[in-house]
Design a protein around this motif. Structure first.
Motif, PDB file in Angstrom:
ATOM      1  N   ARG A  37       0.862  -1.173   0.170  1.00  0.00           N
ATOM      2  CA  ARG A  37      -0.005   0.034  -0.032  1.00  0.00           C
ATOM      3  C   ARG A  37       0.924   1.335  -0.119  1.00  0.00           C
ATOM      4  NH1 ARG A  37      -1.967   3.920   3.269  1.00  0.00           N
ATOM      5  NH2 ARG A  37      -0.881   3.190   5.069  1.00  0.00           N
ATOM      6  N   LEU A  38       1.857   1.108   0.879  1.00  0.00           N
ATOM      7  CA  LEU A  38       2.588   2.333   0.802  1.00  0.00           C
ATOM      8  C   LEU A  38       3.526   2.631  -0.292  1.00  0.00           C
ATOM      9  CD1 LEU A  38       4.354   2.361   4.451  1.00  0.00           C
ATOM     10  CD2 LEU A  38       2.121   3.623   3.563  1.00  0.00           C
ATOM     11  N   ARG A  39       4.029   1.500  -1.088  1.00  0.00           N
ATOM     12  CA  ARG A  39       4.598   1.568  -2.244  1.00  0.00           C
ATOM     13  C   ARG A  39       3.724   2.270  -3.431  1.00  0.00           C
ATOM     14  NH1 ARG A  39       4.375  -1.966  -6.029  1.00  0.00           N
ATOM     15  NH2 ARG A  39       4.012  -3.690  -4.668  1.00  0.00           N
ATOM     16  N   CYS A  40       2.490   1.659  -3.639  1.00  0.00           N
ATOM     17  CA  CYS A  40       1.750   2.027  -4.411  1.00  0.00           C
ATOM     18  C   CYS A  40       1.342   3.576  -4.382  1.00  0.00           C
ATOM     19  CB  CYS A  40       0.319   1.242  -4.476  1.00  0.00           C
ATOM     20  SG  CYS A  40       0.636  -0.604  -5.007  1.00  0.00           S
ATOM     21  N   MET A  41       1.266   4.039  -3.111  1.00  0.00           N
ATOM     22  CA  MET A  41       1.089   5.478  -3.098  1.00  0.00           C
ATOM     23  C   MET A  41       2.177   6.134  -3.488  1.00  0.00           C
ATOM     24  SD  MET A  41      -1.086   6.154   0.549  1.00  0.00           S
ATOM     25  CE  MET A  41       0.439   5.846   1.693  1.00  0.00           C
ATOM     26  N   TRP A  46      -2.380   3.531  -9.050  1.00  0.00           N
ATOM     27  CA  TRP A  46      -3.798   3.452  -8.675  1.00  0.00           C
ATOM     28  C   TRP A  46      -4.407   2.208  -9.099  1.00  0.00           C
ATOM     29  CZ3 TRP A  46      -2.984   6.279  -5.096  1.00  0.00           C
ATOM     30  CH2 TRP A  46      -2.058   7.482  -5.057  1.00  0.00           C
ATOM     31  N   HIS A  47      -3.919   1.460 -10.339  1.00  0.00           N
ATOM     32  CA  HIS A  47      -4.512   0.187 -10.471  1.00  0.00           C
ATOM     33  C   HIS A  47      -4.315  -0.907  -9.063  1.00  0.00           C
ATOM     34  CE1 HIS A  47      -0.204  -0.230 -11.907  1.00  0.00           C
ATOM     35  NE2 HIS A  47      -0.596  -1.453 -12.216  1.00  0.00           N
ATOM     36  N   ILE A  48      -3.466  -0.832  -8.761  1.00  0.00           N
ATOM     37  CA  ILE A  48      -2.973  -1.678  -7.751  1.00  0.00           C
ATOM     38  C   ILE A  48      -3.723  -1.646  -6.201  1.00  0.00           C
ATOM     39  CG2 ILE A  48      -1.194  -3.200  -6.458  1.00  0.00           C
ATOM     40  CD1 ILE A  48       0.422  -2.637  -8.844  1.00  0.00           C
ATOM     41  N   ILE A  83     -13.957   1.275  -0.946  1.00  0.00           N
ATOM     42  CA  ILE A  83     -12.566   1.143  -1.873  1.00  0.00           C
ATOM     43  C   ILE A  83     -12.544   2.401  -2.984  1.00  0.00           C
ATOM     44  CG2 ILE A  83     -13.026  -0.690  -3.331  1.00  0.00           C
ATOM     45  CD1 ILE A  83      -9.840   0.067  -1.786  1.00  0.00           C
ATOM     46  N   GLU A  84     -13.547   2.383  -3.541  1.00  0.00           N
ATOM     47  CA  GLU A  84     -13.669   3.305  -4.625  1.00  0.00           C
ATOM     48  C   GLU A  84     -13.443   4.780  -4.094  1.00  0.00           C
ATOM     49  OE1 GLU A  84     -16.520   4.887  -8.085  1.00  0.00           O
ATOM     50  OE2 GLU A  84     -16.610   2.943  -7.655  1.00  0.00           O
ATOM     51  N   LYS A  85     -14.089   5.026  -2.962  1.00  0.00           N
ATOM     52  CA  LYS A  85     -13.902   6.464  -2.509  1.00  0.00           C
ATOM     53  C   LYS A  85     -12.552   6.698  -1.827  1.00  0.00           C
ATOM     54  CE  LYS A  85     -18.774   7.379  -1.539  1.00  0.00           C
ATOM     55  NZ  LYS A  85     -19.804   7.553  -0.625  1.00  0.00           N
ATOM     56  N   LEU A  86     -12.152   5.843  -1.204  1.00  0.00           N
ATOM     57  CA  LEU A  86     -10.574   5.691  -0.824  1.00  0.00           C
ATOM     58  C   LEU A  86      -9.835   5.998  -1.869  1.00  0.00           C
ATOM     59  CD1 LEU A  86      -8.682   5.736   1.598  1.00  0.00           C
ATOM     60  CD2 LEU A  86      -8.815   3.306   1.311  1.00  0.00           C
ATOM     61  N   THR A  87      -9.785   5.075  -2.586  1.00  0.00           N
ATOM     62  CA  THR A  87      -8.861   5.188  -3.881  1.00  0.00           C
ATOM     63  C   THR A  87      -8.841   6.643  -4.639  1.00  0.00           C
ATOM     64  OG1 THR A  87      -8.886   2.788  -4.527  1.00  0.00           O
ATOM     65  CG2 THR A  87      -7.875   4.128  -5.976  1.00  0.00           C
ATOM     66  N   ASN A  88     -10.091   7.165  -4.765  1.00  0.00           N
ATOM     67  CA  ASN A  88     -10.256   8.382  -5.430  1.00  0.00           C
ATOM     68  C   ASN A  88      -9.664   9.460  -4.534  1.00  0.00           C
ATOM     69  OD1 ASN A  88     -11.206   7.456  -7.834  1.00  0.00           O
ATOM     70  ND2 ASN A  88     -13.474   7.668  -7.055  1.00  0.00           N
ATOM     71  N   ALA A  89      -9.763   9.615  -3.194  1.00  0.00           N
ATOM     72  CA  ALA A  89      -9.361  10.552  -2.258  1.00  0.00           C
ATOM     73  C   ALA A  89      -7.814  10.448  -2.144  1.00  0.00           C
ATOM     74  CB  ALA A  89     -10.167  10.499  -0.893  1.00  0.00           C
ATOM     75  N   ILE A  90      -7.051   9.337  -2.137  1.00  0.00           N
ATOM     76  CA  ILE A  90      -5.799   9.209  -2.114  1.00  0.00           C
ATOM     77  C   ILE A  90      -5.247   9.827  -3.374  1.00  0.00           C
ATOM     78  CG2 ILE A  90      -3.853   7.495  -2.116  1.00  0.00           C
ATOM     79  CD1 ILE A  90      -4.778   8.078   0.713  1.00  0.00           C
ATOM     80  N   ARG A  91      -5.712   9.349  -4.428  1.00  0.00           N
ATOM     81  CA  ARG A  91      -5.263   9.618  -5.866  1.00  0.00           C
ATOM     82  C   ARG A  91      -5.394  11.027  -6.148  1.00  0.00           C
ATOM     83  NH1 ARG A  91      -7.510   5.977  -9.599  1.00  0.00           N
ATOM     84  NH2 ARG A  91      -9.381   6.999  -9.058  1.00  0.00           N
ATOM     85  N   ASN A  92      -6.352  11.379  -5.688  1.00  0.00           N
ATOM     86  CA  ASN A  92      -6.786  13.234  -5.938  1.00  0.00           C
ATOM     87  C   ASN A  92      -5.972  13.950  -4.824  1.00  0.00           C
ATOM     88  OD1 ASN A  92      -8.604  12.808  -7.736  1.00  0.00           O
ATOM     89  ND2 ASN A  92     -10.558  12.852  -6.087  1.00  0.00           N
TER      90      ASN A  92
END
Length: 182
Positions: A37-41, A46-48, A83-92
């Protein structure tokens, strides 16, 4: 003729306890999912990122942001559910209009298996974030702890809950002015 309670099969049979080797393997799998998770951030994969969390994940890691930037779930600030909301918030936040360079480190995991399919963990953490404001580079350096919960689903350990407590944050004034509300 009545059957005793011991003769009736439970609709949810008790989970078999894990052997010491299985416990060690489970803890290692949890360490790997957290580290991924840390590495992907940091690498913005964002696909992983969503594959490391349960569908109903809850994240309460936004408390260090100004109140007007924090995401909300209903009337609850500092919370993202799903998960969708979390991924979008981190990505944004990390890879939005103004991308951040980040380095997240976690150390000294305290992982406790609470059942064969659930666990909790506390990780000492350090994060570093940078962004360019014109000619000037702004920086944030934080220290604290991630408090997490994990659940094994379909044979795979996933992150189901996370909160972040910070001990200290060193940052340039106005560091978060680049951000829109999450």
């Amino acid at each position: 003729m009545s059957q005793s309670d011991s003769d009736v099969a439970s609709p949810h049979p008790a989970e078999e306890p894990l052997s010491p080797v299985e416990e060690l393997l489970a803890i290692e799998e949890i360490k790997r999912v957290f580290s991924a998770r840390l590495r992907c951030m940091d690498t913005k994969q964002w696909h992983i990122y969503p594959t490391l969390h349960t569908a109903d994940v809850v994240s309460e890691t936004w408390g260090g942001l100004p109140a007007d930037k924090q995401p909300k779930t209903g009337d609850t600030s500092n919370q993202v559910v799903g998960i969708e909301k979390l991924t979008n918030a981190i990505r944004n936040m990390l890879d939005g209009e103004i991308p951040l360079t980040t380095a997240h480190h976690a150390h000294m995991p305290e992982i406790v298996l609470t059942s064969p399919t659930t666990a909790t963990g506390i990780w000492a953490m350090e994060d570093m974030l940078w962004w360019n404001d014109g000619e000037k580079e702004l920086h944030l350096h934080g220290y604290g702890h991630y408090h997490e919960e994990y659940r094994k689903e379909d044979g795979k350990w996933l992150i189901s809950y996370r909160t972040l407590t910070r001990l200290r944050v060193d940052q340039d004034p106005g560091f978060f002015r680049f951000m829109k509300a999450l």
